[in-house]
Design an enzyme around this catalytic site. Structure first.
Site, short mmCIF file in Angstrom:
data_model
loop_
_atom_site.label_atom_id
_atom_site.label_comp_id
_atom_site.label_asym_id
_atom_site.label_seq_id
_atom_site.Cartn_x
_atom_site.Cartn_y
_atom_site.Cartn_z
N SER A 221 0.78 -1.21 0.05
CA SER A 221 -0.12 0.05 0.12
C SER A 221 1.02 1.17 0.20
CB SER A 221 -0.81 0.05 1.20
OG SER A 221 -1.40 1.38 1.36
N TYR A 236 -1.37 -0.60 10.73
CA TYR A 236 -1.35 -1.11 9.27
C TYR A 236 -0.37 -0.43 8.39
CZ TYR A 236 -3.63 -1.19 4.58
OH TYR A 236 -3.77 -1.41 3.07
N LYS A 240 2.30 -2.50 6.26
CA LYS A 240 2.84 -2.43 4.76
C LYS A 240 4.22 -2.29 4.50
CE LYS A 240 -1.23 -3.67 3.43
NZ LYS A 240 -1.46 -5.17 2.79
N ILE A 269 -8.32 2.98 -2.66
CA ILE A 269 -9.39 2.32 -3.75
C ILE A 269 -10.54 1.97 -2.94
CG2 ILE A 269 -9.70 0.33 -5.08
CD1 ILE A 269 -6.97 1.88 -5.86
N THR A 271 -14.02 -0.03 -2.37
CA THR A 271 -13.97 -1.28 -2.55
C THR A 271 -15.26 -1.53 -1.41
OG1 THR A 271 -12.51 -2.31 -0.60
CG2 THR A 271 -11.57 -2.15 -2.96
#
Length: 332
Positions: A221, A236, A240, A269, A271
């Site tokens: 990411s 997070y 990454k 993104i 989603t």
């Protein structure tokens, strides 16, 4: 990772594409090196290429093919039917129950893969997967520590392993870095780092076993190389960053086995997973969109092309790289 549910995504989407492409049993990760001009010919000549590099079974291609052609035997285009084709390839994709993993799985099928094995945490398929269930078959869930056995069973059945996409990941935001709970941090690292490694190992061991090379794609990411503005996601971001270094390390170790390893770093993104978070916070979509020159969020299908490129022979000189697809986010 508490559990993984493998799914087999078949090639039924290919329809007539199979007969047009044929079966290409070439190596997924043959190595390439720089072609130097020799005193005896052009770098693009077939003889020069054979002396200076490793060629695919369908060589010559491109300029070399044109130079070797004759009026009675013209060059045949290969870019889409050979380099970008995944015909007869076997793939394993984690995080494929929905979102990016599912989109990437479908892309591999459309590119001609013989079969794509999909792994994910849920014990049962989600709504997105249900809509494409005519292309899949379910197996019993397995624990994360059994991923090596899953890979081995796929290898035993298919006789090869060519592509691996590690797309499984979770995010647990909302906690200040000084107060982030230890167990929550471990939970994120377990899926986003450990799970990525175990999945890559499961596929990579089979690639090495059969000696055909292969391509491993770790989904990272932009959060691995920048800090998301105004977002408290220490676990997070850390995970990454680890994936980026994991990809470089594996690429260097596995290159002698003709196994390529790259990372893919998407930007924001939209989603089904991110929608629940974005739509619950008024103005967040506009804020995130404004952080890139295109002034919008990305779509999952906009990663299909780059994933197919990384998985195929079209990218055989690309390893140890991080491919950024972020709408220009990092350009600002």
């Amino acid at each position: 990772m508490s559990g993984v549910a493998p799914v087999k995504l078949t090639q039924s989407l290919r329809s007539t594409r199979v007969s047009r492409l044929g079966i290409v049993a070439c190596r997924a990760g043959f190595c390439s090196s720089a072609i130097a001009r020799s005193a005896g010919g052009f770098p693009s000549s077939v003889s020069s290429q054979k002396q200076k590099t490793f060629l695919p079974p369908y060589a010559p291609v491109g300029v070399a093919a044109a130079r070797a052609a004759s009026p009675s035997s013209p060059a045949t285009p290969t870019l889409f039917e050979k380099e970008f084709s995944l015909s007869d390839r076997v793939a394993l994709v984690s995080g494929a129950n929905r979102g990016l993993g599912l989109e990437m799985s479908m892309a591999l099928v459309e590119a001609g893969a013989r079969v794509v094995y999909c792994l994910d945490l849920p014990q049962t398929p989600g709504d997105e997967f249900e809509k494409v269930k005519r292309h899949v078959r379910y197996f019993l869930p397995v624990a994360a520590e059994a991923l090596w056995k899953v890979g081995e069973s796929i290898g035993n059945k298919e006789g090869r392993m060519d592509v691996c996409i590690c797309a499984a990941g979770i995010v647990k935001p909302g906690h200040d870095c000084l107060d982030y709970p230890a167990q929550m941090f471990n939970d994120v690292m377990d899926v986003d780092v450990n799970g990525v490694l175990y999945t890559a190992q499961a596929a990579g061991r089979q690639m090495a076993r059969f000696g055909n090379g292969g391509s491993i794609i770790l989904i990272a990411s932009i959060s691995g190389s920048i800090t998301n503005m105004h977002q408290k996601v220490i676990s997070y971001n850390t995970s990454k960053s680890a994936v980026l270094q994991m990809g470089r390390s594996m690429a260097c170790e596995l290159a002698p086995k003709h196994i390529r390893v790259n990372t893919l770093s998407p930007g924001y993104i939209y989603t089904a997973l991110t929608a629940a978070f974005i739509d619950s916070q008024p103005g967040l979509r506009e804020e995130w969109s404004s952080q890139n020159p295109q002034n919008r969020l990305g779509r999952p299908d906009e990663l299909r092309g780059v994933v197919t490129w990384l998985a195929s022979d079209a990218s055989t000189y690309c390893t140890g790289s991080d491919i950024i697809v972020d709408g220009g986010h990092r350009a600002w």
